[in-house]
Design an enzyme around this catalytic site. Structure first.
Site, PDB file in Angstrom:
ATOM      1  N   GLU A   1       0.543  -0.904   0.223  1.00 62.16           N
ATOM      2  CA  GLU A   1       0.445   0.065  -0.063  1.00 62.16           C
ATOM      3  C   GLU A   1       0.780   1.150  -0.281  1.00 62.16           C
ATOM      4  O   GLU A   1       0.421   2.050  -0.656  1.00 62.16           O
ATOM      5  CB  GLU A   1      -1.068   0.310   1.266  1.00 62.16           C
ATOM      6  CG  GLU A   1      -2.198  -0.855   1.028  1.00 62.16           C
ATOM      7  CD  GLU A   1      -1.824  -2.072   1.571  1.00 62.16           C
ATOM      8  OE1 GLU A   1      -3.239  -3.186   1.058  1.00 62.16           O
ATOM      9  OE2 GLU A   1      -0.919  -2.589   1.255  1.00 62.16           O
TER      10      GLU A   1
ATOM     11  N   HIS B   1      -9.888  -4.404  10.247  1.00 67.35           N
ATOM     12  CA  HIS B   1     -10.984  -4.116   8.613  1.00 67.35           C
ATOM     13  C   HIS B   1     -12.381  -2.864   8.894  1.00 67.35           C
ATOM     14  O   HIS B   1     -12.428  -3.270   6.956  1.00 67.35           O
ATOM     15  CB  HIS B   1     -10.803  -4.886   8.236  1.00 67.35           C
ATOM     16  CG  HIS B   1      -9.737  -6.153   7.783  1.00 67.35           C
ATOM     17  ND1 HIS B   1      -8.863  -6.914   8.058  1.00 67.35           N
ATOM     18  CD2 HIS B   1      -9.621  -6.333   6.318  1.00 67.35           C
ATOM     19  CE1 HIS B   1      -7.698  -7.213   7.969  1.00 67.35           C
ATOM     20  NE2 HIS B   1      -8.147  -7.317   6.292  1.00 67.35           N
TER      21      HIS B   1
END
Length: 732
Positions: free
Chosen positions: A456, A525
């Site tokens: 990322e 998450h």
């Protein structure tokens, strides 16, 4: 058991100069190389002089001793080459500025001075380092953040290794546009151990990018030696592990580095993909001071003296004279030309002498400009027509779910704009990615839907660099929490770049972040990212609650020249709404929408809670204004719409599904009470989840996030406190 050694075919070599190599350096190139080396030397000596006078505000990371590496590299490459670098970049940027302006007909031994454009850029770079308004970016960057894109200086970076993923983006944009320019990213041995370095190397090798990783190995990261920093002290192994060919060279010999850069250029042009050059150099002074490192005890004077005997400028001068390439008078003329330009730059900055020397006061920037260029002035929306659902006839609309709307609108814009690229994990797999957000796009735009590895920080940095180079990347984060992994590139880089570089750069990047909600994905998450991104005023944040708004806000996000976060609750994916068939309408960033009209209470709702509030006020028979905020970036909140409602109702609640700590409502509530205190009949109420992040347990997850029951309880409490329930009962 038998162990077999595995071969690694990626070359890892040392480059040594042979006598015949000098034949490659003609007189013109020798003068160019000498000019870049000695100009960097004089410039750094001048900056140290200013630093000793306490006129450099903040750190000034001297590169004295390291000039041979950067100057040798830049002199060898075409003038259109792009560079970025890290905090120790004066020598790189000055060498690049002069080289970019060094025409084939320029000869400092004839003119006796640098060209006027070279002298001007030297002056403006010095002004930038001193924080003055005539600097390259208005003095905002200072010593560590230098940018002059017109000369190929794409921006240096105070974060160690922070520029490497961004360099991948510049190189990616150059490659997909079939350009011929190379990208060079300078970094030090301390950056070798950063994760961003390895993510950038992996991406550059994977996408075969025209990127030269230039490692200036000065052996110390502040005071930490290589031996203290890593077990494997052969730094070229890092590039080899990623399949990047590399060479190690004596960086104190500018001509040796010149040869290494020519080797790298040949590899990238003939073989494709990146290369790495490690130049072994030495900084004569401590990290950011005018005293040697030995004063701090982490290296010895003997070591420093040995390296000074290999000083790049005297070494180059001796070698050029010995081979009759240039003579002493020519080298002296080059040195004097560079010295005159630097002296003129110094004189333009200061007045007075000795300890009374000071910055010329008229050169400071106006303090009133401090907030300028945080974001675009939105002139990119000139001529854009904004629409709401009421502006369309029934036969112009079709029913689309939230998830169906995502690829529909992205595909429509990709058809019109070939600068749009989609990056993310699995976006080009499974016929539409993990949730179908790219479904149907691969058939037409396969070369612009880019699968990324699980890096990322790397691919968000690549997208940032690509945006700086004119592409319009859309980055998909598989889950919103993953922005924390990419925090440096998203928050510290993309969100700050426009302001940091004085409005000379923009980052038109769209970041799509999915929130699972009540799906059992647990606390790593499930984070609503709005509250964190709102802390960084360079980001726009949009929060569509239905497919119509998603399309309109995505179109605006792709039009905007700022980075835009688009929040996508998975709970809304299957909800349908009427959407124009062409998917070309725009909703303005910064415009809320009143979805229910009433007179007693104002409810400011976001995302999933918009429908919750609508259904509740109808079921409870409450007369309420329900306002869908739609935009959540602090400077874009629609306080005009909020004001009109508060003046009518006198009561307001902010309703978010997210947890208490992640809520942006606290900031909004504070601002409302500052602006509209006189119109409030009771304190602003906030409805959120609990403090704990949602965990996997279904029961605890539901308890962590705000529910219909929480909103209902808050509404009843507000009604009771204001006497509305009693009045309603008497009326019945």
């Amino acid at each position: 058991m038998r162990l077999t050694t595995l071969d690694n075919t990626t070359p890892m070599q040392r480059l040594e100069v042979e006598e015949v190599d000098w034949e490659r350096l003609n007189i013109h190139e020798a003068k160019r190389l000498a000019t870049l080396v000695v100009a960097a030397r004089h410039f750094e000596e001048c900056i140290l002089r200013l630093d000793k006078l306490n006129l450099v505000h903040g750190p000034a990371h001297s590169s004295l001793g390291q000039e041979g590496g950067a100057a040798g590299c830049i002199a060898a490459l075409p003038t259109a080459t792009m560079i970025n670098g890290t905090h120790r970049a004066h020598h790189q940027c000055l060498a690049k500025a002069i080289n970019a302006l060094y025409g084939d007909d320029f000869d400092p031994t004839v003119t006796g001075r640098l060209s006027e454009s070279m002298r001007e850029e030297t002056r403006r770079m010095m002004h930038e380092i001193l924080g003055l308004r005539d600097g390259w970016t208005g003095g905002r960057g200072g010593s560590m953040h230098l940018r002059r894109a017109e000369l190929g200086i794409m921006g240096t970076n105070a974060i160690v290794a922070g520029g490497l993923p961004i360099a991948c983006g510049h190189a990616f944009a150059e490659k997909v546009r079939q350009g011929t320019s190379l990208m060079v990213s300078f970094f030090g041995d301390g950056a070798v151990h950063q994760g961003a370095t390895h993510e950038a190397m992996n991406l550059a090798a994977l996408y075969r990018l025209p990127l030269l990783f230039f490692l200036e190995n000065n052996r110390y990261a502040v005071s930490m030696s290589i031996e203290q920093s890593t077990f494997q002290t052969q730094l070229l192994t890092r590039a080899q592990a990623h399949g990047i060919p590399s060479v190690c060279v004596d960086g104190m010999n500018p001509f040796a580095v010149w040869l290494a850069a020519r080797w790298a250029q040949g590899h990238m042009q003939n073989e494709g993909g990146p290369a790495l050059v490690q130049a072994d150099v030495y900084r004569y002074y401590h990290q950011s001071s005018s005293v040697p490192g030995s004063a701090f005890g982490y290296r010895t004077r003997d070591e420093e003296n040995q390296w000074r005997e290999r000083d790049p400028w005297p070494l180059l001068s001796r070698e050029l004279i010995a081979r009759n390439i240039l003579d002493e008078a020519e080298l002296e003329a080059i040195s004097e030309a560079a010295h005159e330009a630097v002296s003129a730059a110094y004189d333009s900055c200061v007045e007075g002498t000795g300890s009374a020397t000071r910055i010329r006061p008229e050169l400071w920037p106006d303090p009133q400009t401090v907030d300028d260029h945080l974001t675009s002035d939105m002139s990119e929306f000139d001529g854009v027509k904004f629409s709401e659902i009421e502006d369309f006839e029934a036969d112009e609309l079709e029913s689309l779910s939230f998830i169906e709307a995502i690829p529909r609108v992205v595909g429509a814009r990709m058809h019109e704009n070939d600068a749009i690229y989609v990056f993310g994990e699995d976006v080009a797999n499974m016929r539409g990615g993990t949730v179908g957000a790219t479904r149907g796009l691969l058939d037409q735009y396969a070369d612009r839907i880019i699968n990324t590895p699980i890096t990322e920080n790397g691919f968000c940095g690549l997208a940032t660099g690509a945006a700086l180079s004119g592409l319009r990347p859309i980055v998909e984060l598989m889950y919103s929490d993953f922005f924390l992994v990419a925090g440096d590139q998203l928050l510290n880089q993309a969100g700050k770049i426009r302001h940091l570089f004085g409005g000379t750069a923009s980052v038109p990047l769209v970041l799509r972040a999915r929130i699972p909600g009540l799906e059992g994905y647990g606390s790593q998450h499930s984070m609503d990212p709005a509250g964190v991104f709102a802390l960084f005023p360079g980001w726009r944040i949009v929060a569509p609650s239905n497919a119509f708004d998603y399309v309109g806000l995505m179109n605006s996000a792709l039009q905007c020249n700022d980075p835009v976060l688009v929040i996508e609750p998975q709970e809304l994916h299957r909800k349908k709404a009427l959407v124009p068939k062409h998917c070309s309408h725009y909703i303005p960033i910064g415009k809320a929408r009143r979805v229910v009209e009433g007179s007693d209470i104002t409810l400011l709702a976001t995302l999933t809670m918009v429908d919750v509030c609508k259904e509740l006020v109808e079921r409870l028979g409450i007369s309420a204004d329900v306002i869908d905020l739609r935009t959540l970036s602090q400077r874009d909140i629609d306080y005009e719409t909020i004001a009109a409602s508060i003046k009518k109702t006198g009561r307001l609640a902010i309703v978010e599904q997210t947890t208490r700590g992640a809520s942006i409502g606290a900031v909004i509530a504070d601002e409302i009470q500052r602006r509209f205190f006189d119109y409030l009949d009771q304190p602003v109420k906030r409805v959120t989840g609990r403090w704990a992040p949602p965990v996997v347990s279904k029961v605890l997850e539901a308890a962590a996030l705000a529910s219909t029951d929480d909103v209902e309880a808050a509404l009843k409490e507000m009604m009771i406190d204001s006497g509305l329930i009693a009045a309603a009962a008497q009326g019945r």
